[in-house]
Design a protein around this motif. Sequence first.
Motif, PDB file in Angstrom:
ATOM      1  N   ILE A  47       1.039  -1.181  -0.079  1.00  0.00           N
ATOM      2  CA  ILE A  47      -0.025   0.018  -0.092  1.00  0.00           C
ATOM      3  C   ILE A  47       0.823   1.134   0.019  1.00  0.00           C
ATOM      4  O   ILE A  47       1.480   1.388   0.875  1.00  0.00           O
ATOM      5  N   GLY A  48       0.908   2.055  -0.973  1.00  0.00           N
ATOM      6  CA  GLY A  48       1.764   3.088  -1.347  1.00  0.00           C
ATOM      7  C   GLY A  48       1.402   4.269  -0.523  1.00  0.00           C
ATOM      8  O   GLY A  48       2.196   5.013   0.221  1.00  0.00           O
ATOM      9  N   HIS A  49       0.145   4.516  -0.661  1.00  0.00           N
ATOM     10  CA  HIS A  49      -0.289   5.754   0.089  1.00  0.00           C
ATOM     11  C   HIS A  49      -1.942   5.689   0.326  1.00  0.00           C
ATOM     12  O   HIS A  49      -2.567   4.711  -0.187  1.00  0.00           O
ATOM     13  N   VAL A  50      -2.562   6.330   1.041  1.00  0.00           N
ATOM     14  CA  VAL A  50      -3.720   6.693   1.133  1.00  0.00           C
ATOM     15  C   VAL A  50      -4.298   8.093   1.120  1.00  0.00           C
ATOM     16  O   VAL A  50      -3.369   9.051   1.191  1.00  0.00           O
ATOM     17  N   HIS A  51      -5.153   8.390   0.385  1.00  0.00           N
ATOM     18  CA  HIS A  51      -5.836   9.679   0.229  1.00  0.00           C
ATOM     19  C   HIS A  51      -7.204   9.842   0.738  1.00  0.00           C
ATOM     20  O   HIS A  51      -8.069   9.137   0.414  1.00  0.00           O
ATOM     21  N   LEU A  52      -7.066  10.992   1.443  1.00  0.00           N
ATOM     22  CA  LEU A  52      -8.357  11.310   2.349  1.00  0.00           C
ATOM     23  C   LEU A  52      -9.083  12.401   2.071  1.00  0.00           C
ATOM     24  O   LEU A  52      -8.640  13.415   1.721  1.00  0.00           O
ATOM     25  N   HIS A  53     -10.527  12.297   2.234  1.00  0.00           N
ATOM     26  CA  HIS A  53     -11.346  13.475   2.295  1.00  0.00           C
ATOM     27  C   HIS A  53     -11.476  13.906   3.569  1.00  0.00           C
ATOM     28  O   HIS A  53     -11.641  13.517   4.589  1.00  0.00           O
ATOM     29  N   VAL A  54     -10.853  15.410   3.647  1.00  0.00           N
ATOM     30  CA  VAL A  54     -10.954  15.924   5.057  1.00  0.00           C
ATOM     31  C   VAL A  54     -11.700  17.272   4.886  1.00  0.00           C
ATOM     32  O   VAL A  54     -12.161  17.743   3.863  1.00  0.00           O
ATOM     33  N   SER A  55     -11.880  18.059   6.225  1.00  0.00           N
ATOM     34  CA  SER A  55     -12.827  19.052   6.155  1.00  0.00           C
ATOM     35  C   SER A  55     -11.993  20.408   6.157  1.00  0.00           C
ATOM     36  O   SER A  55     -12.560  21.323   5.317  1.00  0.00           O
ATOM     37  N   ASN A  56     -10.743  20.413   6.430  1.00  0.00           N
ATOM     38  CA  ASN A  56     -10.072  21.639   6.336  1.00  0.00           C
ATOM     39  C   ASN A  56      -8.728  21.471   6.023  1.00  0.00           C
ATOM     40  O   ASN A  56      -7.970  20.530   6.705  1.00  0.00           O
ATOM     41  N   LEU A  57      -7.948  22.038   4.914  1.00  0.00           N
ATOM     42  CA  LEU A  57      -6.403  21.445   4.584  1.00  0.00           C
ATOM     43  C   LEU A  57      -5.639  21.890   5.802  1.00  0.00           C
ATOM     44  O   LEU A  57      -4.600  21.207   5.939  1.00  0.00           O
ATOM     45  N   ASN A  58      -5.723  23.013   6.194  1.00  0.00           N
ATOM     46  CA  ASN A  58      -4.924  23.964   7.143  1.00  0.00           C
ATOM     47  C   ASN A  58      -4.828  22.816   8.519  1.00  0.00           C
ATOM     48  O   ASN A  58      -3.715  22.594   9.081  1.00  0.00           O
ATOM     49  N   ARG A  59      -5.975  22.281   8.969  1.00  0.00           N
ATOM     50  CA  ARG A  59      -6.161  21.570   9.910  1.00  0.00           C
ATOM     51  C   ARG A  59      -5.408  20.202   9.757  1.00  0.00           C
ATOM     52  O   ARG A  59      -4.767  19.507  10.586  1.00  0.00           O
ATOM     53  N   ALA A  60      -5.594  19.782   8.526  1.00  0.00           N
ATOM     54  CA  ALA A  60      -4.983  18.550   8.180  1.00  0.00           C
ATOM     55  C   ALA A  60      -3.518  18.655   8.266  1.00  0.00           C
ATOM     56  O   ALA A  60      -2.672  17.815   8.622  1.00  0.00           O
TER      57      ALA A  60
END
Lengths: 251, 71
Positions: free
Chosen positions: A125-138
């Motif tokens: 598994i090379g990576h995971v890609h996530l839906h998040v609410s706020n990029l700065n918080r991520a």
Amino acid sequence: MIILTQLKNKLADLKYPSIVKREAGLYHFAILLPEREYLVAFLQHIKVNLDQQYYEGMADHAVSESIYIHDSDHIGIEIYRDRSPSEWIWNNNIVHMVTEPLDTIDLLTKHNTKTWNGMPLGTTIGHVHLHVSNLNRAKKFYNGTLGLYHTATYPGAYFFAADGYHHHIATNTWIGTNILPANNNEQNGPGLDHYAIVLPNNNADIRKLRNNFANLRIGIDGNIADADRQYHDNSFYVYDPNGIKMQFLFC
Amino acid sequence: MGIDDRPFVIDSSMKINHVHLKVSNLSESLNFYKLILGFKILKEDVHTNTAFLVPDTHYIDKDETFNHQHL
């Protein structure tokens, strides 16, 4: 590598989980093949054996070449191979990544040497890609707390990696900002239960990481009932700022 | 490499170890992950309705297959 658990509630309308509900969660997980020839073999294989309803697209990301599909629960899956790191272009500590058409002619004419025979040894598994609410918080969490490098930015997406890789974790707001946190209630339908990061079993680092979480009041829970818990005693779980469950394994 | 303003630096050997997915129909998902993606079942836990999938396929190049067929 991939763990599948049957939801207790088998209702058909549980499909189409986080995107329709505008919840944080998995955009896709990415299966990294060890060589370009396997990507070609997989492409030939799905051309014949995969119903088009599961097919999503293909792309050249400069650092890698990718095929996108989804499974029977509409869980996104990227199958990709990396170009040699010597071909990756870094500029001011940012890796050059693009989304351009995949050169299938080059793939099929120059590297068509294998017949698909299943996932080869060396696949990860090379990576995971996530839906998040706020990029700065991520970013505050994945860069500031976990200590991953911020390696690239797309419109609406940040990419993070441990030293030298293009990305182990990506986050995006492509289904909107201020979306709901991940709903980990099993009745919520199919999708990500958790993803796991493996690190060396270094007590000093583990202590630092746990202290980082504690200082930020991020709960650490090693006692969440989990099907694979018994196989990984030296681990703990946390929830990222979007409620996405992560496991840290030390070995 | 990458923008660096971190108080803690994660070990450079960090990898994604696995993803654990909840599925609506395990047998349908297993068909997909075995037949389309080509994973093998390492083990199944009937109590938790959980399957553990891994890659473990050895490959023979097309040229080698051709040679074997014509021996």
